[in-house]
Design an enzyme around this catalytic site. Structure first.
Site, PDB file in Angstrom:
ATOM      1  N   GLY A  77      26.579  78.096 140.248  1.00 34.20           N
ATOM      2  CA  GLY A  77      26.364  79.482 140.652  1.00 34.20           C
ATOM      3  C   GLY A  77      25.711  79.526 142.017  1.00 34.20           C
ATOM      4  CB  CYS A 128      26.288  72.780 140.714  1.00 37.81           C
ATOM      5  SG  CYS A 128      25.818  73.173 142.424  1.00 37.81           S
ATOM      6  CE1 TYR A 129      20.665  79.087 139.862  1.00 43.26           C
ATOM      7  CE2 TYR A 129      21.390  79.163 137.573  1.00 43.26           C
ATOM      8  CZ  TYR A 129      20.536  79.598 138.580  1.00 43.26           C
ATOM      9  OH  TYR A 129      19.573  80.519 138.294  1.00 43.26           O
ATOM     10  CG  HIS A 177      30.988  71.723 141.726  1.00 40.66           C
ATOM     11  ND1 HIS A 177      30.838  72.815 140.912  1.00 40.66           N
ATOM     12  CD2 HIS A 177      30.058  71.847 142.707  1.00 40.66           C
ATOM     13  CE1 HIS A 177      29.861  73.587 141.374  1.00 40.66           C
ATOM     14  NE2 HIS A 177      29.375  73.011 142.473  1.00 40.66           N
ATOM     15  CD  GLU A 221      33.380  72.442 138.430  1.00 38.98           C
ATOM     16  OE1 GLU A 221      32.834  73.361 139.050  1.00 38.98           O
ATOM     17  OE2 GLU A 221      32.810  71.336 138.210  1.00 38.98           O
ATOM     18  CG  ASP A 231      49.585  84.121 138.921  1.00 42.14           C
ATOM     19  OD1 ASP A 231      49.696  82.979 138.441  1.00 42.14           O
ATOM     20  OD2 ASP A 231      48.969  84.372 139.965  1.00 42.14           O
ATOM     21  CE  LYS A 246      48.446  80.838 141.164  1.00 43.44           C
ATOM     22  NZ  LYS A 246      49.305  82.040 141.309  1.00 43.44           N
TER      23      LYS A 246
END
Length: 486
Positions: free
Chosen positions: A28, A55-56, A142, A144, A200, A342
């Site tokens: 965040g 992270c945060y 990160h 991810e 999408d 996505k």
């Protein structure tokens, strides 16, 4: 894994009731020690559920458990070298030396009692810690994002080995769940789908059609902000592949009128979003009244628009299909992809049998070229940008790089620079080439295009377009930049 996104205010009792295999505390933009910063109930760490802070999330875990977080004066943004201890649970079987993606100004300067430091970088000595007794784990980087090459392996170590979670969430399961939800929401009412031609909206349309069949009508709006020949391609593709009624609305003039004199990007997005809704409402009236409108909204759209349910996500930019919607909208939204990214949408599209060229079509923003012109949108600028982008796309495809890139496009800043052509002074627009690699658009890295390809693109754009005398290359990553310029 099936996962749910919940706000930081969720109670330990509510978490316990869900009986999760694991918890992940996300990153965040705040500082954990700042006034009003998001916090969690400390009892969360006493549930005995394996918990990973990113992270945060790592910094928050450290602070709540007696560690210390501070601003060291050294920031890390982008790719960073990391040294890890392979005997730790998170890094088991992974290289000692690896590259990770960092995005932080604050750092953990003292881990919580009982936690062992298992990774560090030159600027961040405490880049990961583990408390195996309490099943608490933290990483400053990160894992991810695709730009952490071994990030998925680290997450697998945490989910499979530490949390013993079963890999049971598949595209087929997503389809089954969304079809049930759509039927429950729509019933026997008629439905319109806002079709853009991208993956999408196409996947959203196929999901709704699978759920309610001929209750669905798709509407493709040509707002005059599309790329060269795009409207024709979209209409031909959908009418040729799907047995779904398609209304093609030509609305170039009304959109350009709404954008006259507008330079602010947020206002552009708002106006385009509102005008889309007005067009769909008019089409709904033609059908005798339609209560529901399908959109291909993704979770990345929601996050960047500051619209996550917890209300603490930073607003990066208002996506026209989220924060750009008018307050007096008369139709109820159906958004079957709202909690997907996505890459997940593409997997669902493949499961639904969507043609490969549509599944892997590069993302194109709803406001189209309007947000690739930095400044007021005019017919002249649209024509120049459309032609420049066509050259770029042609050369990228010819080089066999289209599928390797997340996005590649041209940007036209509404400024002019001096040049010389034919021994005469020119005063014309620059074109900026933007090409990035990514997995989900939440982070991206600039693509290292071959020099000879860049030379060909630049030469063609300058020689073939009278209004351009300069080509530049954008070599910034996300963060700190965004993929689109506006």
């Amino acid at each position: 894994m099936y996962s749910e996104l919940v706000p930081h205010t969720v109670s330990p009792e509510a978490i316990r009731a869900r009986r999760p295999h694991a918890l992940v505390l996300s990153g965040g933009p705040a500082s954990v020690y700042a006034e009003g910063a998001p916090h969690v109930d400390p009892r969360l760490f006493e549930l005995g559920v394996p918990t990973l802070g990113i992270c945060y999330g790592m910094q928050l875990m450290a602070q709540e458990l007696g560690g210390r977080v501070d601003r060291t004066g050294v920031s890390e943004f982008g790719k960073t070298g990391l040294r890890a201890e392979a005997d730790g649970a998170l890094f088991a079987g992974l290289p000692d030396e690896q590259t990770v993606w960092m995005s932080h100004r604050d750092s953990v300067v003292a881990p919580p009692a009982g936690a062992r430091v298992v990774a560090g970088s030159p600027s961040t000595p405490i880049a990961a810690f583990e408390d195996t007794r309490r099943k608490l784990y933290g990483v400053q980087f990160h894992p991810e994002v695709v730009h952490t090459p071994f990030g998925q392996d680290l997450l697998k170590n945490f989910l499979y080995d530490v949390a013993d979670a079963p890999p049971a969430w598949t595209p087929a399961a997503v389809i089954e769940e969304q079809v049930e939800r759509i039927r429950a929401q729509v019933g026997r009412e008629r439905v319109l789908c806002a079709l853009s031609g991208g993956v999408d909206s196409a996947v959203a349309a196929l999901l709704v059609h699978k759920a309610v069949g001929d209750q669905l009508t798709c509407v493709f709006v040509d707002h005059g902000l599309l790329r060269a020949d795009e409207a024709t391609q979209v209409v031909e593709t959908f009418r040729g592949h799907f047995n779904v009624p398609l209304a093609h609305v030509e609305a170039q003039e009304r959109f350009l009128d709404r954008l006259t004199g507008i330079a602010d990007p947020e206002e552009k997005r708002r106006r385009v979003g509102e005008e889309f809704i007005r067009v769909f409402e008019a089409e709904a009236r033609k059908l005798g009244g339609t209560r529901f409108l399908v959109q291909g909204t993704l979770y990345s759209d929601v996050i960047e628009s500051g619209g996550a349910e917890d209300g603490v996500a930073a607003k990066i930019k208002s996506h026209h299909n989220v924060a750009g919607l008018p307050a007096d909208m008369r139709m109820e939204l159906v958004e079957p992809l709202r909690l997907l990214f996505k890459d997940e949408v593409r997997r669902v599209g493949e499961e639904l049998g969507l043609p490969e060229r549509m599944v892997w079509r590069q993302p194109f923003p709803g406001p189209g070229l309007a947000i690739r012109i930095v400044g007021e949108v005019t017919r002249e600028r649209l024509e120049i940008l459309r032609a420049a982008d066509a050259i770029l796309q042609e050369e990228v495809r010819r080089a066999g790089l289209y599928r390797e890139l997340w996005q590649s496009f041209a940007v036209l800043p509404a400024i002019r620079s001096v040049g010389v052509q034919g021994d005469e002074r020119t005063y014309a627009y620059p074109i900026v080439i933007r090409a990035v690699t990514s997995e989900d658009a939440m982070t991206a890295d600039w693509a290292r295009l071959p020099y000879d390809l860049l030379e060909t693109i630049s030469s063609r754009i300058i020689n073939e377009l009278p209004g351009v005398n300069r080509v530049a290359l954008d070599i910034s990553s996300k963060p700190p930049s965004t993929i689109e310029w506006e």
